[in-house]
Every structure is written in structure tokens, then in C-alpha cells.
Scaffold this active site. Structure first.
Site, PDB file in Angstrom:
ATOM      1  N   ASP A  24       0.841  -1.255   0.062  1.00  0.00           N
ATOM      2  CA  ASP A  24      -0.062  -0.174   0.019  1.00  0.00           C
ATOM      3  C   ASP A  24       1.029   1.332  -0.059  1.00  0.00           C
ATOM      4  O   ASP A  24       1.471   1.424   0.886  1.00  0.00           O
ATOM      5  CB  ASP A  24      -0.923  -0.015   1.207  1.00  0.00           C
ATOM      6  CG  ASP A  24      -1.965   0.946   1.126  1.00  0.00           C
ATOM      7  OD1 ASP A  24      -2.249   1.754  -0.034  1.00  0.00           O
ATOM      8  OD2 ASP A  24      -2.952   1.279   2.047  1.00  0.00           O
TER       9      ASP A  24
ATOM     10  N   ASP B 120      -2.840   2.606  -5.893  1.00  0.00           N
ATOM     11  CA  ASP B 120      -2.147   2.795  -5.019  1.00  0.00           C
ATOM     12  C   ASP B 120      -1.787   1.408  -3.924  1.00  0.00           C
ATOM     13  O   ASP B 120      -1.095   1.574  -2.991  1.00  0.00           O
ATOM     14  CB  ASP B 120      -2.217   3.802  -4.032  1.00  0.00           C
ATOM     15  CG  ASP B 120      -3.569   3.682  -3.315  1.00  0.00           C
ATOM     16  OD1 ASP B 120      -4.336   2.881  -3.785  1.00  0.00           O
ATOM     17  OD2 ASP B 120      -3.682   4.404  -2.226  1.00  0.00           O
ATOM     18  N   GLU B 121      -2.645   0.423  -4.386  1.00  0.00           N
ATOM     19  CA  GLU B 121      -2.209  -0.919  -3.334  1.00  0.00           C
ATOM     20  C   GLU B 121      -2.522  -2.121  -4.388  1.00  0.00           C
ATOM     21  O   GLU B 121      -3.042  -1.974  -5.383  1.00  0.00           O
ATOM     22  CB  GLU B 121      -3.058  -0.896  -2.433  1.00  0.00           C
ATOM     23  CG  GLU B 121      -4.730  -0.822  -2.681  1.00  0.00           C
ATOM     24  CD  GLU B 121      -5.579  -1.041  -1.644  1.00  0.00           C
ATOM     25  OE1 GLU B 121      -5.256  -1.561  -0.623  1.00  0.00           O
ATOM     26  OE2 GLU B 121      -6.620  -0.308  -1.501  1.00  0.00           O
TER      27      GLU B 121
END
EC number: 2.7.7.7
Length: 364
Positions: free
Chosen positions: A11, A105-106
Site C-alpha cells: 500500500d 496505490d495498492e
């Protein structure tokens, strides 16, 4: 024999805001809010300096401004964020082909059979984080565990710029004192329902039989039962099919944009309830409008984190209405509220053996 699984959840730390601070040195160390200004705008992301004041993703921008009057508002640049996300994904693919992106983003990575020759999952996570820092000048946090559910929880444990491992022999001890509100999928409403029954921790949940949880909470009872035991058999799926759920309403009489509030609120509720019946979480909110002249237009928004309640979905949908730039006298015959960019909810299995590297053991 069951294959031993090693799952990493990576993350990026305050991703959108961190990209802005990286690219504009004047923003570093200052409270940054990534959002359009306006009465109906919502926060895309907040830097850690802004989070200290209580600013969070998907919060109305006006509330963020009240909480942090000195915040610097920066309009989002999704093309730039996507470019960085592609850099990060290329790093993931050096180590495994089993990469399941959840958003820009993850992502989940299955490193049970790594490509890079690094055996320990903790070492792979540490290497990935170092490569991200070196190649993007950004930081990431990682969780390492026997399954996706636990890896997701672990990635939050030492944020920012840290990593945490939950080996299988520590799963029970880790989960027993864990507050139920730390479990993905348990929001404030569900937390209240659980507390009313004396369920505050995962250890409390374990005292309940499956049949009793299902009687009290319907199909979600099985998810609670499994989560309390660290159970999650879901594979890491590189090619997740994008799906969407939406609700629409056609009016008997054409309405002005300002008159659509009640309909948007009701449709947000319908869409949220429909989503709750699935085992998936939608990340992108979509507002659809059809004018009296049958022109169709849509506005969409992807916050840094998926909406976690009907209220968040409603607020984002109402904010999207403010981004409609047709003349004020335009009338509309249809409105719709949808969720897209779906992925599975966190929950559903039993861990298998996991290697543990130095300095990565869980804290007591």
C-alpha cells in the site's frame, strides 16, 4: 497437501498527496489536501500532515477546510498518479506474475513461488519497498501473511514506510485482541450492532457459533465467523474483471439539476444496499444523467480509498452533480448512481506456513 501461501499486500503511503509533495518541494512537510475546491467537492487524498487534523479521504472538502484551515488544496492529476502506479506495478512484476491491483496505490502479490530468487516473503517485501523508494522517491508499506485478509490488516500496522508480518503460528494470538473495527468490512453501523451483543474483539466473535452469527447478521455472519479465525481462501487474481452496480430513476416530469438531491440520495442507498449483497467493494463512484433532449452524460470519481458507507457514496454522488457544467435551466429525465472498479471484500482463510525474517515479528 495444501500449498503453502505467502501473500504480500503493498500500500503506497498517502499516494496522491505524496506524489504532489514529491513533485512540488514547496508542499513538503505541509498539510496537503488533494481535492477540487467547492461546496460539493470531496477529498481525494490527504497528506499525513493533514491527517493529524482529522482530514480523511472521501470527506467533504468544506469539512476538511474547517478541520485544517491552513491546508493547501491541490487539484488531482490522475494521469500523473496512473503513470507512477505503472512504475510501481513494474516493480511488483519483477518478483511475481501474480499481482492483483486493487487501485492505483495498492495491490496483492502472491510470492509463494517468487521469480526473483528471494525466498523469504519478508525479504521480498523489503526489497520491493526499497526499489519503490529508489525508483519513484515515494514510500510504501507492506503486510505479509498467509492470506489476503491478514496481509491487508498487516499493511496498516506499521504505516507509513514500514512492514509487518503475521506468520501462521501467530494468527490466533494476533486476532484475539484485535478490535472488530479493524476488520475490513466492519463499519460504524456493524460495529455498533456487534457491540450491542458484547462483541468488541475478534476473540469475542470466536465465542459465537456460525449458526448464531448467521441468524443475527445473515450472510455476513459467515464472513464474521471466518474473519475471526483468520480464514481467507481467495486467490490472488491478476486479471480481475471490472464490474459495476448502479441504480437509475426516470422521472414523470423533467427536473432541474438542483431538484435531483432526493433522487440521488435514494439511488445511493439502493446502490449501496445492492453492493452489500455481493462479496465485492466498488471503488469508483459514477453519476449518470440524461437530459430532456436525451443527451447522456456521466461524471465519475475514484477516491484514494473506496467508499466505506452509504453516506460516503451519497456525498460523492452529490459532489459529482456540482461538476455538471450544462446551463442551469437544463432539465433532466433520468439520474443514476453507480459503483465500479469492483474487487472482493476482505474475508474468507486458513493460513499456511510462513517464513519470518529478522525484525519482522509481531509486537506483543
Amino acid at each position: 497437501m495444501t500449498r503453502l501461501r505467502k501473500i504480500i499486500h503493498v500500500d503506497m503511503d498517502a499516494f496522491y498527496a505524496s506524489v504532489e509533495q514529491r513533485d512540488d518541494p514547496s508542499l513538503r512537510g505541509k498539510p496537503v489536501v488533494v481535492a477540487w475546491r467547492g461546496a460539493r467537492s470531496v477529498v481525494c487524498a490527504a497528506s499525513y500532515e493533514a491527517r493529524v487534523f482529522g482530514v480523511r479521504s472521501a470527506m467533504p472538502a468544506v469539512r476538511a477546510e474547517r478541520l485544517c484551515p491552513d491546508a493547501i488544496f491541490v487539484p488531482p492529476d490522475f494521469a500523473r498518479y496512473k503513470a507512477v502506479s505503472q512504475q510501481v506495478r513494474a516493480i511488483f512484476l519483477r518478483h511475481t506474475d501474480l499481482v492483483e491491483p486493487l487501485s492505483l496505490d495498492e495491490a496483492y502479490l502472491d510470492v509463494s513461488e517468487p521469480k526473483s530468487g528471494i525466498e523469504l516473503a519478508t525479504d521480498i517485501a523489503r526489497t520491493i519497498r526499497a526499489q519503490i523508494r529508489e525508483e519513484t522517491n515515494l514510500t510504501a508499506s507492506a503486510g505479509i501473511a498467509p492470506n489476503k485478509f491478514l496481509a491487508k490488516i498487516a499493511s496498516d500496522w506499521r504505516k507509513p514506510d514500514g512492514q509487518f508480518v503475521i506468520p501462521p503460528q501467530r494468527v490466533d494470538a494476533f486476532l484475539a485482541p484485535l478490535p472488530v473495527n479493524r476488520v475490513p468490512g466492519v463499519g460504524k453501523v456493524m460495529e455498533g450492532k456487534l457491540a450491542a451483543r458484547g462483541i468488541v474483539t475478534c476473540g469475542d466473535l470466536r465465542q459465537w457459533a456460525l449458526i448464531d452469527l448467521e441468524e443475527a447478521f445473515g450472510s455476513f455472519g459467515r464472513s464474521l465467523y471466518n474473519r475471526a479465525r483468520g480464514i481467507d481462501e481467495r486467490p490472488v487474481e491478476p486479471d480481475q474483471q471490472v464490474q459495476s452496480i448502479s441504480s437509475e430513476d426516470t422521472f414523470a416530469e423533467d427536473l432541474l439539476l438542483e431538484d435531483l438531491t432526493e433522487a440521488i440520495v435514494q439511488l445511493a442507498g439502493k446502490t449501496w444496499n445492492a453492493t452489500r449483497k455481493t462479496e465485492r467493494i466498488g471503488h469508483t463512484v459514477v453519476l449518470k444523467l440524461k437530459t430532456a433532449q436525451f443527451r447522456i452524460l456521466t461524471r465519475s470519481f475514484t477516491p484514494e480509498r473506496p467508499p466505506e458507507s452509504m453516506e460516503e457514496l451519497r456525498d460523492i454522488a452529490l459532489a459529482l452533480r456540482a461538476r455538471v457544467d450544462l446551463p442551469a435551466e437544463t432539465r433532466y429525465r433520468l439520474v443514476g448512481v453507480g459503483l465500479g472498479g469492483f474487487r472482493e471484500k476482505e474475508a474468507v482463510v486458513q493460513g499456511e506456513l510462513f517464513e519470518q525474517g529478522p525484525n519482522d515479528s509481531p509486537r506483543s
